[in-house]
Design a protein around this motif. Structure first.
Motif, short mmCIF file in Angstrom:
data_model
loop_
_atom_site.label_atom_id
_atom_site.label_comp_id
_atom_site.label_asym_id
_atom_site.label_seq_id
_atom_site.Cartn_x
_atom_site.Cartn_y
_atom_site.Cartn_z
N GLU A 23 0.84 -1.20 0.00
CA GLU A 23 0.00 0.00 0.00
C GLU A 23 0.87 1.25 0.00
O GLU A 23 1.95 1.28 0.61
CB GLU A 23 -0.90 0.01 1.22
N ILE A 24 0.40 2.28 -0.68
CA ILE A 24 1.09 3.57 -0.67
C ILE A 24 0.10 4.67 -0.31
O ILE A 24 -1.10 4.55 -0.56
CB ILE A 24 1.75 3.90 -2.04
N ARG A 25 0.62 5.72 0.27
CA ARG A 25 -0.17 6.92 0.56
C ARG A 25 0.28 8.00 -0.41
O ARG A 25 1.46 8.33 -0.48
CB ARG A 25 0.03 7.36 2.00
N ILE A 26 -0.66 8.52 -1.18
CA ILE A 26 -0.30 9.53 -2.18
C ILE A 26 -1.05 10.83 -1.90
O ILE A 26 -2.11 10.84 -1.28
CB ILE A 26 -0.62 9.05 -3.61
N VAL A 27 -0.45 11.92 -2.35
CA VAL A 27 -1.12 13.21 -2.38
C VAL A 27 -1.39 13.49 -3.84
O VAL A 27 -0.46 13.60 -4.65
CB VAL A 27 -0.26 14.33 -1.76
N TYR A 28 -2.69 13.59 -4.20
CA TYR A 28 -3.09 13.71 -5.60
C TYR A 28 -3.76 15.04 -5.85
O TYR A 28 -4.64 15.46 -5.11
CB TYR A 28 -4.04 12.57 -5.96
N ARG A 29 -3.33 15.71 -6.91
CA ARG A 29 -3.88 17.00 -7.28
C ARG A 29 -4.96 16.82 -8.34
O ARG A 29 -4.70 16.37 -9.46
CB ARG A 29 -2.78 17.90 -7.84
N SER A 30 -6.19 17.16 -8.01
CA SER A 30 -7.30 17.09 -8.95
C SER A 30 -7.88 18.48 -9.15
O SER A 30 -7.37 19.47 -8.59
CB SER A 30 -8.38 16.14 -8.44
N ALA A 31 -8.95 18.57 -9.91
CA ALA A 31 -9.59 19.86 -10.15
C ALA A 31 -10.15 20.47 -8.87
O ALA A 31 -10.32 21.68 -8.75
CB ALA A 31 -10.70 19.71 -11.19
N LYS A 32 -10.41 19.62 -7.87
CA LYS A 32 -10.98 20.08 -6.61
C LYS A 32 -9.90 20.36 -5.56
O LYS A 32 -10.23 20.69 -4.41
CB LYS A 32 -11.96 19.04 -6.07
N GLY A 33 -8.64 20.23 -5.92
CA GLY A 33 -7.56 20.47 -4.98
C GLY A 33 -6.80 19.20 -4.65
O GLY A 33 -7.07 18.13 -5.21
N SER A 34 -5.85 19.30 -3.73
CA SER A 34 -5.02 18.15 -3.35
C SER A 34 -5.71 17.32 -2.27
O SER A 34 -6.33 17.87 -1.35
CB SER A 34 -3.65 18.62 -2.85
N LYS A 35 -5.57 15.99 -2.40
CA LYS A 35 -6.22 15.09 -1.46
C LYS A 35 -5.35 13.86 -1.26
O LYS A 35 -4.71 13.38 -2.19
CB LYS A 35 -7.60 14.69 -1.99
N GLU A 36 -5.36 13.32 -0.03
CA GLU A 36 -4.60 12.10 0.26
C GLU A 36 -5.44 10.87 -0.06
O GLU A 36 -6.66 10.84 0.15
CB GLU A 36 -4.18 12.06 1.74
N HIS A 37 -4.75 9.84 -0.58
CA HIS A 37 -5.40 8.55 -0.86
C HIS A 37 -4.47 7.45 -0.37
O HIS A 37 -3.25 7.51 -0.59
CB HIS A 37 -5.64 8.35 -2.36
N ASN A 38 -5.01 6.44 0.27
CA ASN A 38 -4.28 5.22 0.57
C ASN A 38 -4.75 4.16 -0.42
O ASN A 38 -5.93 3.77 -0.42
CB ASN A 38 -4.54 4.76 2.00
N VAL A 39 -3.84 3.69 -1.27
CA VAL A 39 -4.22 2.78 -2.35
C VAL A 39 -3.18 1.70 -2.53
O VAL A 39 -2.02 1.83 -2.13
CB VAL A 39 -4.40 3.54 -3.69
N TYR A 40 -3.62 0.62 -3.19
CA TYR A 40 -2.72 -0.44 -3.64
C TYR A 40 -2.57 -0.31 -5.15
O TYR A 40 -3.53 -0.55 -5.90
CB TYR A 40 -3.29 -1.82 -3.30
N PRO A 41 -1.41 0.08 -5.65
CA PRO A 41 -1.24 0.23 -7.10
C PRO A 41 -1.13 -1.13 -7.79
O PRO A 41 -0.55 -2.07 -7.24
CB PRO A 41 0.07 1.01 -7.22
N TYR A 42 -1.70 -1.23 -8.99
CA TYR A 42 -1.59 -2.45 -9.79
C TYR A 42 -0.36 -2.42 -10.68
O TYR A 42 0.12 -3.46 -11.13
CB TYR A 42 -2.81 -2.62 -10.70
N GLY A 43 0.14 -1.21 -10.97
CA GLY A 43 1.26 -1.02 -11.88
C GLY A 43 1.11 0.33 -12.55
O GLY A 43 0.33 1.18 -12.10
#
Length: 301
Positions: free
Chosen positions: A150-170
């Motif tokens: 699992e990784i914790r990312i900070v993602y920038r979208s049109a609504k602003g930056s938000k944290e997500h905890n996700v499991y990347p597939y690749g």
């Protein structure tokens, strides 16, 4: 270097120990011959070390130097072209090694093959779409995918930056951008890697996380609607260059599109201008009409 020593470099790895006697039996030579081979490999820089005792043996370091490739002239030229092409892919995983590898490989080639490469460079070019923003996290994401971590990312979208905890597939590269499909506790999400501002590995692992290949082969169970598009002859030419609409035939394209992707699809169709018409469904047609009206209104102000 003889064939036996090259074969030894291939089979000796960090996961298993080999004794000199085991290697001697495998290659049908004496133990003394194997010991001379091992001494030679150490002298040329192969990172080999021995463990003493009843259960000792020889093992290679994990980040060892791999044996050289034995290629024909044609294979060597093809490999160098592949290295040149990878140089044009922005933010390729393990990026730091690419230019070093190309230079090192070029320097190891015979002078006549180097001349062939120099001549070839003036007759071929790889023109890739360059990203406006860097995507520096491809290596970390790929490593987490392989480890099913699992990784914790900070993602920038049109609504602003938000944290997500996700499991990347690749990750996959398409139309100049890197994309990361990943699973959160509820569903699979698709992230553009250049919009990821930070990546941090957590301590969580899940061996059930699918690989990228498994995800791409899986069935999309999102709610969909059948979309029908009609193209002009010029629109058909444009559609042939589109990764999704290239299957259009006889002036028409049809296929299921997830409802949640309708806003993205509507914007995608704008680039066709008057050369595409949404036949159905009405919801997608209304979205395209609204975008066109918004575009026109800004010129009336």
């Amino acid at each position: 270097m003889n064939e036996r020593r090259l074969a030894m470099m291939r089979i000796i790895d960090s996961r298993k120990k080999f004794t000199a006697r085991e290697l001697a039996e495998r290659f049908n030579v004496s133990v003394r011959t194997i010991q001379r081979d091992l001494d030679y490999l150490q002298q040329i820089g192969f990172p080999l070390y021995s463990e003493q005792g009843a259960h000792g043996g020889y093992r290679a370091l994990e980040n060892r130097i791999l044996p050289p490739l034995q290629l024909t002239r044609t294979e060597a030229l093809g490999l160098f072209l592949m290295l040149e092409m990878l140089e044009k892919v922005p933010d390729f995983p393990f990026d730091a090694i690419r230019s070093h590898l190309a230079v090192q490989y070029y320097g190891s080639l015979p002078s006549d093959v180097q001349t062939n490469i120099d001549q070839m460079r003036s007759h071929i070019s790889f023109r890739m779409m360059q990203l406006h923003e860097p995507a520096p996290w491809t290596t970390e994401i790929l490593e987490a995918s392989i480890a099913k971590q699992e990784i914790r990312i900070v993602y920038r979208s049109a609504k602003g930056s938000k944290e997500h905890n996700v499991y990347p597939y690749g990750i996959y590269f398409e139309n100049g951008y890197w994309y990361m499909p990943a699973r959160n506790p509820e569903k699979t999400l698709l992230f553009r890697v250049d919009r990821i501002q930070h990546v941090e590995k957590t301590c969580a692992n899940d061996p059930e996380v699918p690989s990228l290949a498994e995800w791409m082969q899986s069935t999309d169970d999102r709610d969909k609607a059948e979309v029908v598009l009609r193209f002009t002859p010029f629109g058909m030419r444009l559609a042939k260059d589109d990764p999704i609409l290239h299957t259009a035939a006889d002036g028409q394209w049809s296929g299921p599109v997830p409802l949640e992707e309708f806003p993205f699809t509507a914007r995608r169709l704008l680039r066709f201008g008057p050369d595409v018409q949404v036949v159905s469904p009405p919801r997608l047609r209304d979205l395209v009409l609204q975008l066109l009206q918004d575009s026109i209104s800004q010129y009336k102000e």
